[in-house]
Design an enzyme around this catalytic site. Structure first.
Site, short mmCIF file in Angstrom:
data_model
loop_
_atom_site.label_atom_id
_atom_site.label_comp_id
_atom_site.label_asym_id
_atom_site.label_seq_id
_atom_site.Cartn_x
_atom_site.Cartn_y
_atom_site.Cartn_z
N GLY A 135 14.66 47.57 -78.79
CA GLY A 135 13.81 46.94 -79.80
C GLY A 135 13.38 48.05 -80.74
CB SER A 194 10.64 53.29 -79.48
OG SER A 194 10.94 54.07 -80.62
CB CYS A 222 18.28 50.94 -76.85
SG CYS A 222 18.71 51.45 -78.52
NE ARG A 240 12.28 55.93 -83.24
CZ ARG A 240 11.78 55.58 -84.42
NH1 ARG A 240 11.10 56.44 -85.15
NH2 ARG A 240 11.95 54.35 -84.87
NE ARG A 262 18.22 51.33 -87.32
CZ ARG A 262 16.89 51.46 -87.30
NH1 ARG A 262 16.15 50.59 -86.64
NH2 ARG A 262 16.30 52.42 -87.95
CG HIS A 318 21.10 47.18 -76.72
ND1 HIS A 318 19.89 46.53 -76.71
CD2 HIS A 318 21.02 48.07 -77.73
CE1 HIS A 318 19.12 46.99 -77.67
NE2 HIS A 318 19.79 47.94 -78.30
CD GLU A 372 19.77 44.80 -73.53
OE1 GLU A 372 20.35 45.75 -72.97
OE2 GLU A 372 19.16 44.93 -74.60
N1 GLN Z 1 15.94 52.69 -83.26
C1 GLN Z 1 15.12 52.02 -82.31
C2 GLN Z 1 13.86 52.83 -82.00
O1 GLN Z 1 13.71 53.92 -82.39
C3 GLN Z 1 15.85 51.74 -81.01
C4 GLN Z 1 16.97 50.78 -81.30
C5 GLN Z 1 17.24 49.81 -80.20
O2 GLN Z 1 16.50 49.68 -79.23
N2 GLN Z 1 18.28 49.05 -80.39
O3 GLN Z 1 12.99 52.35 -81.35
#
Ligand code: GLN
Length: 205
Positions: free
Chosen positions: A54, A56, A86, A115, A144, A179, A181
């Protein structure tokens, strides 16, 4: 040895933001019960916790405002198993690069993560990885994703991509930069649940 039945194991899924329902499905496919965790009391009776992907920075804020931050920290220190994927691995890392100044982390995994490190060109991609403990490759979806830039302690590397670690473990903490999941393949969740069950069985002996 007392065998622990999978259906008696409850894994909490941090449900403040992000891809939490996909984690619940993956965990149910490996035979455990799940519970959405939004408040400190939701942690009572859970045997482990999954922290989803998600954002962070947003999750860090919501962990504070919900009162979960301190409670999760204490439980990780007393041995609760956690799986961070992630954004989840960013929340668990000891050192975050390119984070927001006020972003907090549990510091439970002695690693340095950067990140959004894959940059815009390939900010999302899929690849097949060999993972220790799995006999067939695992299709990993990176979105990402962070990059683990260094291992700063006794960290087990379970999988790497382009010579960078992408699945790591340290005691009761497992970190995955992609990911797991988001596909139908629940084998990584299965490995996590096996770690929980091994601890429960050791504690019963
Ligand atoms: N770029 C997101 C972050 O820094 C992490 C991306 C993800 O969980 N798909 O939180």
């Amino acid at each position: 040895m007392n065998a622990v039945e999978r259906s008696k194991v409850t894994v909490g899924v941090l449900a403040l933001q992000g891809a939490f329902s996909a984690h619940e499905h993956a965990l149910r496919r490996v035979g455990v019960s799940t519970r959405q965790v939004r408040l400190p009391r939701d942690l009572n009776g859970v045997d482990g916790l999954a922290m989803p992907g998600g954002e962070s920075t947003t999750m860090s804020q919501l962990l504070e405002s919900s009162g979960l931050f301190g409670e999760i920290s204490r439980r990780i220190e007393s041995g609760m198993h956690v799986l961070g994927t992630c954004a989840g691995v960013i929340l668990l890392a000891r050192t975050i690069l390119d984070g927001r100044a006020d972003q907090k982390s549990f510091g439970a995994l002695p690693i340095t993560v950067r990140r959004n490190a894959y940059g815009r060109q390939i900010d999302s991609f899929e690849t097949n990885l060999d993972v220790a403990g799995l006999s067939e490759p695992f299709t990993a979806v990176f979105i990402r994703a962070p990059i683990i830039e260094s291992l700063d302690g006794d960290v087990e590397v379970l999988a790497s991509h382009d010579s960078q670690p992408v699945v790591v473990a340290h005691g009761n903490v497992v970190g995955v930069t992609f990911h797991p999941e988001l596909t139908d393949d629940s084998r990584l969740h299965g490995l996590f649940v096996n770690r929980i069950i091994n601890s429960l069985e050791t504690n019963r002996r």
